[in-house]
Design an enzyme around this catalytic site. Sequence first.
Site, PDB file in Angstrom:
ATOM      1  N   SER A  19       0.857  -1.196   0.000  1.00 15.24           N
ATOM      2  CA  SER A  19       0.000   0.000   0.000  1.00 15.24           C
ATOM      3  C   SER A  19       0.886   1.236   0.000  1.00 15.24           C
ATOM      4  CB  SER A  19      -0.857   0.008   1.276  1.00 15.24           C
ATOM      5  OG  SER A  19      -1.491   1.253   1.451  1.00 15.24           O
ATOM      6  N   TYR A  53      -1.589  -1.415  10.588  1.00 12.59           N
ATOM      7  CA  TYR A  53      -1.743  -1.611   9.133  1.00 12.59           C
ATOM      8  C   TYR A  53      -0.506  -1.092   8.402  1.00 12.59           C
ATOM      9  CZ  TYR A  53      -3.882  -1.278   4.452  1.00 12.59           C
ATOM     10  OH  TYR A  53      -4.168  -1.404   3.110  1.00 12.59           O
TER      11      TYR A  53
HETATM   12  N1  LIG Z   1      -8.572  -0.681  -1.761  1.00 14.27           N
HETATM   13  C1  LIG Z   1      -7.601   0.162  -1.472  1.00 14.27           C
HETATM   14  O1  LIG Z   1      -7.780   1.397  -1.525  1.00 14.27           O
HETATM   15  C2  LIG Z   1      -6.231  -0.351  -1.106  1.00 14.27           C
HETATM   16  C3  LIG Z   1      -5.188   0.566  -1.048  1.00 14.27           C
HETATM   17  C4  LIG Z   1      -3.911   0.109  -0.742  1.00 14.27           C
HETATM   18  C5  LIG Z   1      -3.694  -1.240  -0.505  1.00 14.27           C
HETATM   19  N2  LIG Z   1      -4.739  -2.105  -0.557  1.00 14.27           N
HETATM   20  C6  LIG Z   1      -4.441  -3.512  -0.308  1.00 14.27           C
HETATM   21  O2  LIG Z   1      -5.006  -4.296  -1.327  1.00 14.27           O
HETATM   22  C7  LIG Z   1      -5.230  -5.613  -0.824  1.00 14.27           C
HETATM   23  C8  LIG Z   1      -6.630  -6.040  -1.191  1.00 14.27           C
HETATM   24  O3  LIG Z   1      -7.549  -5.190  -0.511  1.00 14.27           O
HETATM   25  P1  LIG Z   1      -8.932  -4.779  -1.160  1.00 14.27           P
HETATM   26  O4  LIG Z   1      -8.962  -3.306  -1.207  1.00 14.27           O
HETATM   27  O5  LIG Z   1      -9.163  -5.577  -2.366  1.00 14.27           O
HETATM   28  O6  LIG Z   1      -9.908  -5.172   0.024  1.00 14.27           O
HETATM   29  P2  LIG Z   1     -10.972  -6.331   0.182  1.00 14.27           P
HETATM   30  O7  LIG Z   1     -11.470  -6.206   1.575  1.00 14.27           O
HETATM   31  O8  LIG Z   1     -11.947  -6.298  -0.937  1.00 14.27           O
HETATM   32  O9  LIG Z   1     -10.086  -7.643  -0.012  1.00 14.27           O
HETATM   33  C9  LIG Z   1      -9.396  -8.269   1.016  1.00 14.27           C
HETATM   34  C10 LIG Z   1      -9.869  -9.700   1.062  1.00 14.27           C
HETATM   35  O10 LIG Z   1      -9.080 -10.409   2.023  1.00 14.27           O
HETATM   36  C11 LIG Z   1      -9.941 -11.286   2.692  1.00 14.27           C
HETATM   37  N3  LIG Z   1      -9.381 -11.667   3.984  1.00 14.27           N
HETATM   38  C12 LIG Z   1      -9.292 -10.917   5.106  1.00 14.27           C
HETATM   39  N4  LIG Z   1      -8.773 -11.642   6.104  1.00 14.27           N
HETATM   40  C13 LIG Z   1      -8.518 -12.877   5.595  1.00 14.27           C
HETATM   41  C14 LIG Z   1      -8.003 -14.072   6.140  1.00 14.27           C
HETATM   42  N5  LIG Z   1      -7.611 -14.159   7.422  1.00 14.27           N
HETATM   43  N6  LIG Z   1      -7.889 -15.143   5.330  1.00 14.27           N
HETATM   44  C15 LIG Z   1      -8.277 -15.081   4.027  1.00 14.27           C
HETATM   45  N7  LIG Z   1      -8.786 -13.983   3.467  1.00 14.27           N
HETATM   46  C16 LIG Z   1      -8.908 -12.890   4.249  1.00 14.27           C
HETATM   47  C17 LIG Z   1     -11.247 -10.514   2.836  1.00 14.27           C
HETATM   48  O11 LIG Z   1     -12.335 -11.369   3.121  1.00 14.27           O
HETATM   49  C18 LIG Z   1     -11.340  -9.858   1.488  1.00 14.27           C
HETATM   50  O12 LIG Z   1     -12.026 -10.684   0.569  1.00 14.27           O
HETATM   51  C19 LIG Z   1      -4.975  -5.549   0.681  1.00 14.27           C
HETATM   52  O13 LIG Z   1      -3.686  -6.043   0.926  1.00 14.27           O
HETATM   53  C20 LIG Z   1      -5.035  -4.066   0.981  1.00 14.27           C
HETATM   54  O14 LIG Z   1      -4.277  -3.734   2.107  1.00 14.27           O
HETATM   55  C21 LIG Z   1      -6.003  -1.707  -0.854  1.00 14.27           C
END
Ligand SMILES: NC(=O)c1ccc[n+]([C@@H]2O[C@H](COP(=O)([O-])OP(=O)(O)OC[C@H]3O[C@@H](n4cnc5c(N)ncnc54)[C@H](O)[C@@H]3O)[C@@H](O)[C@H]2O)c1
Length: 258
Positions: A139, A152
């Site tokens: 991130s 985080y």
């Molecule tokens: N969306 C954003 O703005 C953003 C920005 C920077 C980084 N990220 C990173 O992108 C990645 C994906 O996030 P996203 O935005 O798609 O969010 P999201 O919540 O849609 O996806 C995360 C997924 O991980 C799953 N998850 C959580 N805990 C778990 C566990 N213990 N075992 C298995 N699965 C688990 C959740 O159920 C979810 O489906 C993450 O690493 C997040 O930190 C997202």
Amino acid sequence: MDQDFLGKTALVTGSSGIGLGAALRLARGGAKVFLCGNDDAHNQKAEAAAEGLDITVAHVDVSNEASVRDWIEPIGQSEGQIDVLVNAAAIQTYGDISTTDSAHWDRVMAINLRSCFLTSHHAYPFMKADGGAIVHVSSVQGHGNQNNVLAYATTKGAIHAMTRAMAVDCAKDKVRVNSISPGSVRTPLLEFAAQEVVGAGNDIEPAIAQFGEAHPIGRVGTVDETSELIAFLCSEKSGFCTGGDYLVDGGLLAHLGV
Ligand SMILES: NC(=O)c1ccc[n+]([C@@H]2O[C@H](COP(=O)([O-])OP(=O)(O)OC[C@H]3O[C@@H](n4cnc5c(N)ncnc54)[C@H](O)[C@@H]3O)[C@@H](O)[C@H]2O)c1
């Protein structure tokens, strides 16, 4: 679409948002994809989105070693080779040094960071035989961060160091390891963050628009935009890229905001 992953086997964690987008992109490129998550509602939606594609969705807790091992080992044994691993599963939590207790800290470390170690550790024996690519989803908050995201942000910074350390060691086996650092991308996680800002029951759209305005490009990103970067880093087109972190942040980190 290029069949750039034909004959490749890919593991992806996180069955919504960026993980689901990556799984769909890899499968449309010809990969046989194994996607996992621990949320049954997300897994069911992922199965529906995957209709017609070679994507198998499994219930796995990425913070639990037995769960990760029991997911990966049978895949490695039946497929012989694992070519691609994308680690996108994570949770976003809030707290500073006073309000983050040790249980909160340990939970975020386990789900966001230890998971990347566990999947890599168990997939690696099946990757190194014929090379491959690993992408950890970090991130912008691993580079600089907003207030109140102590645990985080720590996991996301650690992923950058882990990516470098793995890349240096794994190069001998032709396994490349990179990370991506998204800015705000419209996913369930971003909608959760927006709901935290506006309060339960209130419309999140003004908060999403405000997140977008913080990015020089003037909007939040899309899952398709992260999927394309992940696909590039997983493909042979990025054959000279390893140990790097790649921004997909609408210029957020380039901007001083003063
Ligand atoms: N969306 C954003 O703005 C953003 C920005 C920077 C980084 N990220 C990173 O992108 C990645 C994906 O996030 P996203 O935005 O798609 O969010 P999201 O919540 O849609 O996806 C995360 C997924 O991980 C799953 N998850 C959580 N805990 C778990 C566990 N213990 N075992 C298995 N699965 C688990 C959740 O159920 C979810 O489906 C993450 O690493 C997040 O930190 C997202």
